[in-house]
Design a protein around this motif. Structure first.
Motif, PDB file in Angstrom:
ATOM      1  N   ARG A  11       0.832  -1.207   0.000  1.00  0.00           N
ATOM      2  CA  ARG A  11       0.000   0.000   0.000  1.00  0.00           C
ATOM      3  C   ARG A  11       0.863   1.252   0.000  1.00  0.00           C
ATOM      4  NH1 ARG A  11      -3.047  -1.232   3.840  1.00  0.00           N
ATOM      5  NH2 ARG A  11      -1.973  -0.209   5.556  1.00  0.00           N
ATOM      6  N   GLU A  12       1.941   1.267   0.781  1.00  0.00           N
ATOM      7  CA  GLU A  12       2.805   2.444   0.838  1.00  0.00           C
ATOM      8  C   GLU A  12       3.494   2.698  -0.500  1.00  0.00           C
ATOM      9  OE1 GLU A  12       4.037   5.798   2.771  1.00  0.00           O
ATOM     10  OE2 GLU A  12       2.640   4.263   3.488  1.00  0.00           O
ATOM     11  N   VAL A  13       3.893   1.620  -1.181  1.00  0.00           N
ATOM     12  CA  VAL A  13       4.517   1.768  -2.497  1.00  0.00           C
ATOM     13  C   VAL A  13       3.517   2.352  -3.487  1.00  0.00           C
ATOM     14  CG1 VAL A  13       5.430   0.494  -4.481  1.00  0.00           C
ATOM     15  CG2 VAL A  13       6.268  -0.001  -2.178  1.00  0.00           C
ATOM     16  N   VAL A  14       2.292   1.853  -3.475  1.00  0.00           N
ATOM     17  CA  VAL A  14       1.264   2.371  -4.384  1.00  0.00           C
ATOM     18  C   VAL A  14       0.953   3.830  -4.071  1.00  0.00           C
ATOM     19  CG1 VAL A  14      -1.138   2.133  -5.113  1.00  0.00           C
ATOM     20  CG2 VAL A  14       0.272   0.096  -4.803  1.00  0.00           C
ATOM     21  N   LEU A  15       0.831   4.158  -2.786  1.00  0.00           N
ATOM     22  CA  LEU A  15       0.578   5.543  -2.388  1.00  0.00           C
ATOM     23  C   LEU A  15       1.699   6.461  -2.852  1.00  0.00           C
ATOM     24  CD1 LEU A  15      -0.793   5.107   1.249  1.00  0.00           C
ATOM     25  CD2 LEU A  15      -1.999   6.210  -0.635  1.00  0.00           C
ATOM     26  N   SER A  16       2.927   6.011  -2.662  1.00  0.00           N
ATOM     27  CA  SER A  16       4.084   6.811  -3.062  1.00  0.00           C
ATOM     28  C   SER A  16       4.093   7.049  -4.561  1.00  0.00           C
ATOM     29  CB  SER A  16       5.375   6.108  -2.628  1.00  0.00           C
ATOM     30  OG  SER A  16       6.508   6.777  -3.115  1.00  0.00           O
ATOM     31  N   SER A  17       3.814   6.008  -5.333  1.00  0.00           N
ATOM     32  CA  SER A  17       3.813   6.141  -6.788  1.00  0.00           C
ATOM     33  C   SER A  17       2.699   7.071  -7.258  1.00  0.00           C
ATOM     34  CB  SER A  17       3.668   4.771  -7.443  1.00  0.00           C
ATOM     35  OG  SER A  17       4.797   3.960  -7.171  1.00  0.00           O
ATOM     36  N   MET A  18       1.524   6.926  -6.672  1.00  0.00           N
ATOM     37  CA  MET A  18       0.408   7.794  -7.041  1.00  0.00           C
ATOM     38  C   MET A  18       0.719   9.248  -6.711  1.00  0.00           C
ATOM     39  SD  MET A  18      -2.760   5.398  -5.782  1.00  0.00           S
ATOM     40  CE  MET A  18      -4.056   6.558  -6.202  1.00  0.00           C
ATOM     41  N   ALA A  19       1.318   9.481  -5.553  1.00  0.00           N
ATOM     42  CA  ALA A  19       1.651  10.845  -5.144  1.00  0.00           C
ATOM     43  C   ALA A  19       2.672  11.462  -6.087  1.00  0.00           C
ATOM     44  CB  ALA A  19       2.175  10.848  -3.707  1.00  0.00           C
TER      45      ALA A  19
END
Length: 225
Positions: A72-80
């Motif tokens: 989830r943190e990786v996906v959040l980081s990429s989206m941001a």
């Protein structure tokens, strides 16, 4: 001796701020995980992620006790990062299509297509943090598309979904496949795609413009949102 109100009142609890080195370690873990997820898929061994980040396994488990937390943190980081890119090019480029072009190539560099398989299965796509970041991303990319269409630089029969499908598909190699020159093919074919988006249109597209809602409903693993 008479006690004052201040003396008798309980001391306010202060929430300790994370130390700078702890924040750096967390960032290094997310960066290492993203790189390895792109290369090998989301099931890469945890100890390999810690090794690439240059930290111990205990640090990794302290920050991300469960693999789903890290994903989830990786996906959040990429989206941001993609959202920040969209906002930045809008502010920097006077030519709306140049802004769209810069965004598309920059989003490809984030390799969002290679991360899409992580959104399948038990991944909680409706987590509140993801919902907030998804809405921010959609608003930023929609603004890019709307601006280019209002300026007459982007053909009117395409939507944000069309753009994100192309970026996702062209950045989604099979995990673990070694192709050192992969990026040059991605950007070459993205440029061909972008040439086809410029107005005036040279042909009539079949179907209707794809929205992000269409992607979530019909093929949820094709987009980070």
């Amino acid at each position: 001796m008479t006690s004052t109100v201040a003396d008798s009142a309980p001391a306010a609890r202060r929430v300790p701020r994370p130390r700078a080195d702890a924040l750096r370690n967390r960032e290094r873990l997310v960066t290492a995980a993203r790189e390895m997820f792109v290369e090998f898929g989301a099931q890469v061994p945890y100890d390999e992620i810690a090794r690439r980040a240059g930290v111990g396994n205990a640090t990794l488990y302290r920050n991300f006790p469960e693999r789903t937390d890290l994903v989830r943190e990786v996906v959040l980081s990429s989206m941001a990062r993609v959202t920040d890119l969209a906002e930045r090019v809008m502010a920097e480029e006077a030519d709306t299509f140049a802004a769209l072009r810069r965004f598309t190539h920059g989003a490809a560099d984030e390799r969002i297509g290679a991360l899409c398989p992580m959104l399948d299965g038990a991944f909680d796509k409706d987590h509140p943090d993801l919902t907030v970041e998804r809405e921010r991303l959609e608003e930023a990319v929609q603004s890019l598309v709307d601006s280019a269409q209002r300026a007459g630089r982007l053909r009117s029969d395409v939507g944000v979904g069309d753009l994100m499908v192309a970026v996702s598909q062209l950045t989604r190699p099979l995990p673990g496949t070694a192709c050192g020159n992969f990026d040059q093919f991605v950007h070459r074919h993205l440029q061909l795609f972008l040439d086809g988006l410029e107005a005036p249109a040279r042909s009539e597209l079949p179907g209707t413009a794809a929205t992000l809602e269409d992607l979530r409903r019909d093929c949820p693993s094709r987009t980070t949102s």
